[in-house]
Design a protein around this motif. Structure first.
Motif, PDB file in Angstrom:
ATOM      1  N   VAL A 289       0.871  -1.176   0.000  1.00 38.40           N
ATOM      2  CA  VAL A 289       0.000   0.000   0.000  1.00 38.40           C
ATOM      3  C   VAL A 289       0.909   1.228   0.000  1.00 38.40           C
ATOM      4  CG1 VAL A 289      -1.922   1.183   1.124  1.00 38.40           C
ATOM      5  CG2 VAL A 289      -1.711  -1.307   1.319  1.00 38.40           C
ATOM      6  N   GLY A 290       1.320   1.625  -1.187  1.00 38.62           N
ATOM      7  CA  GLY A 290       2.283   2.711  -1.314  1.00 38.62           C
ATOM      8  C   GLY A 290       1.629   4.072  -1.411  1.00 38.62           C
ATOM      9  N   LYS A 328      -4.804  -6.054  -6.558  1.00 38.85           N
ATOM     10  CA  LYS A 328      -3.750  -6.765  -5.827  1.00 38.85           C
ATOM     11  C   LYS A 328      -4.257  -8.078  -5.240  1.00 38.85           C
ATOM     12  CE  LYS A 328      -1.446  -2.429  -4.511  1.00 38.85           C
ATOM     13  NZ  LYS A 328      -0.127  -2.656  -5.118  1.00 38.85           N
ATOM     14  N   PHE A 329      -5.584  -8.267  -5.195  1.00 41.92           N
ATOM     15  CA  PHE A 329      -6.154  -9.486  -4.618  1.00 41.92           C
ATOM     16  C   PHE A 329      -6.592 -10.475  -5.685  1.00 41.92           C
ATOM     17  CE2 PHE A 329      -5.914  -7.204  -0.789  1.00 41.92           C
ATOM     18  CZ  PHE A 329      -6.176  -8.064   0.268  1.00 41.92           C
ATOM     19  N   ALA A 330      -6.423 -10.133  -6.945  1.00 43.22           N
ATOM     20  CA  ALA A 330      -6.850 -11.031  -8.023  1.00 43.22           C
ATOM     21  C   ALA A 330      -5.942 -12.258  -8.069  1.00 43.22           C
ATOM     22  CB  ALA A 330      -6.824 -10.299  -9.359  1.00 43.22           C
ATOM     23  N   GLY A 331      -6.551 -13.445  -8.058  1.00 43.16           N
ATOM     24  CA  GLY A 331      -5.803 -14.686  -8.206  1.00 43.16           C
ATOM     25  C   GLY A 331      -4.878 -15.022  -7.049  1.00 43.16           C
ATOM     26  N   ALA A 339     -14.499  -9.418  -1.702  1.00 39.70           N
ATOM     27  CA  ALA A 339     -15.378  -9.327  -0.533  1.00 39.70           C
ATOM     28  C   ALA A 339     -14.563  -9.389   0.764  1.00 39.70           C
ATOM     29  CB  ALA A 339     -16.415 -10.448  -0.558  1.00 39.70           C
ATOM     30  N   THR A 340     -13.554 -10.286   0.759  1.00 37.09           N
ATOM     31  CA  THR A 340     -12.669 -10.354   1.916  1.00 37.09           C
ATOM     32  C   THR A 340     -11.920  -9.046   2.096  1.00 37.09           C
ATOM     33  OG1 THR A 340     -12.366 -12.732   1.532  1.00 37.09           O
ATOM     34  CG2 THR A 340     -10.758 -11.624   2.975  1.00 37.09           C
ATOM     35  N   LEU A 341     -11.414  -8.511   0.990  1.00 34.03           N
ATOM     36  CA  LEU A 341     -10.688  -7.237   1.037  1.00 34.03           C
ATOM     37  C   LEU A 341     -11.576  -6.130   1.577  1.00 34.03           C
ATOM     38  CD1 LEU A 341      -8.392  -5.247   0.298  1.00 34.03           C
ATOM     39  CD2 LEU A 341      -9.336  -5.186  -2.020  1.00 34.03           C
ATOM     40  N   GLU A 342     -12.802  -6.040   1.087  1.00 37.40           N
ATOM     41  CA  GLU A 342     -13.704  -4.979   1.526  1.00 37.40           C
ATOM     42  C   GLU A 342     -13.936  -5.050   3.024  1.00 37.40           C
ATOM     43  OE1 GLU A 342     -17.829  -2.839   0.045  1.00 37.40           O
ATOM     44  OE2 GLU A 342     -17.493  -4.962  -0.417  1.00 37.40           O
TER      45      GLU A 342
END
Length: 349
Positions: A289-290, A328-331, A339-342
């Motif tokens: 997270v830059g 960044k959460f793809a694959g 959904a987890t990221l949110e």
């Protein structure tokens, strides 16, 4: 998520460089290079120098725009500049999105010498750096010995074009080699003699000018992501021994606020919200997270936000940061999804 003191952005001197005169100089420089290129390509064969010096950029046009210099940033540019004065190649290393490229370009521009740029990737080889044959050129010589008698001879010669390293070494420019560690280390063997002996060898070129004596004002700044990122090669020790390393990390909160404010027109309180959320997510999430994330989120909030000076609603913050971080959460192998990221972003914000 921040104190009142954080809202008072302290900028010493002329710190944010985004005035019209700089933009006009950069525009004029681009037009000059374009005109020179068009003139050089018309008519007969172009010389090696004319064909390759298009890679040269003036210090003014190479300088990042906008560029924010707080005490922390100035300390780094000064440090890099002093190593360059000591005739040492500088390897700037740090996580993605922390401002390595802007820092390298600013340090290069401050030298007042021309700047040459190259991006590293898997396709870069020795020829990409030093030059290569760019096809043949042919012309016809017509000799008239006596009236009505002609001797026509077609002459074919190879055309050589210097690439960034050769141009920088010959012209005494500052080479900025971005994403240096993404290129195959074998391509960098040519740098050993440049840094150690001041001689550049162009393997594919024939003749007396196969080797170039490196200009005494030539300098190099290389940038790399830290080694844990995918696609990064570890440079050979022999090359690392011939350069100094300057490690760059994410800046302090004040500097990050200045950087975001220079790129996005938002009220101070909202910029503070964005930066505070970015820094909190940086601590809690296992993805990078830059500062670039903060800039992108601020651009989104300029569109999705309330449109006034009120504090941004937490739900809007969660939505914007989720969208920015979703790629960044793809694959991911751990099964995490958007959904987890949110949910994780919501917990932090």
């Amino acid at each position: 998520m921040g104190s009142d003191s954080g809202r008072k952005r302290k900028v010493r001197g002329r710190k944010i460089r985004s005035d019209r005169s700089v933009k006009e100089r950069r525009k004029a420089e681009k037009q000059r290079r374009r005109a020179a290129k068009e003139n050089g390509n018309s008519g007969s064969a172009t010389s090696t120098t004319d064909a390759s010096t298009d890679a040269l950029h003036s210090p003014q046009s190479a300088a990042p725009e906008p560029f924010v210099s707080t005490d922390a940033v100035e300390a780094l540019t000064t440090r890099i500049g002093r190593w360059l004065e000591a005739d040492q190649p500088v390897h700037v290393v740090g996580p993605t999105g922390c401002g390595k490229t802007a820092l390298a370009l600013e340090a290069a521009a401050e030298r007042g010498r021309p700047v040459v740029w190259i991006d590293g990737d898997q396709a870069v080889d020795t020829g990409t750096l030093v030059g290569e044959h760019a096809g043949g050129e042919s012309y016809v010589e017509d000799d008239q010995y006596v009236s009505g008698v002609h001797k026509r001879t077609e002459v074919v010669r190879e055309r050589w074009v210097d690439n960034p390293l050769s141009v920088a070494a010959r012209e005494g420019a500052t080479l900025v080699y971005n994403e240096f560690s993404r290129s195959d280390p074998l391509a960098h063997n040519v740098l050993l003699s440049v840094f150690e002996e001041g001689v550049l060898e162009r393997p594919e070129k024939r003749g007396d000018d196969r080797k170039i004596d490196v200009h005494p004002e030539f300098r190099a700044i290389l940038t790399s992501n830290t080694a844990e990122y995918a696609g990064v090669h570890e440079p050979q020790d022999a090359l690392l021994d011939r350069m100094v390393g300057v490690h760059v990390d994410y800046y302090d909160a004040e500097t990050e606020r200045e950087i975001v404010a220079a790129h996005v027109d938002l009220p101070d309180d909202q910029i503070e919200q964005v930066v505070d959320a970015t820094r909190a997510l940086r601590e809690e999430l296992d993805v990078v997270v830059g500062t670039r994330v903060a800039i992108t989120a601020a651009k989104g909030l300029a569109v999705f936000g309330s449109g006034n000076d009120d504090a941004i609603d937490d739900e809007v913050l969660v939505t914007v940061f989720t969208d920015v971080l979703a790629p960044k959460f793809a694959g991911r192998e751990d099964g995490s999804d958007v959904a987890t990221l949110e949910g994780r972003v919501a917990d932090v914000i």
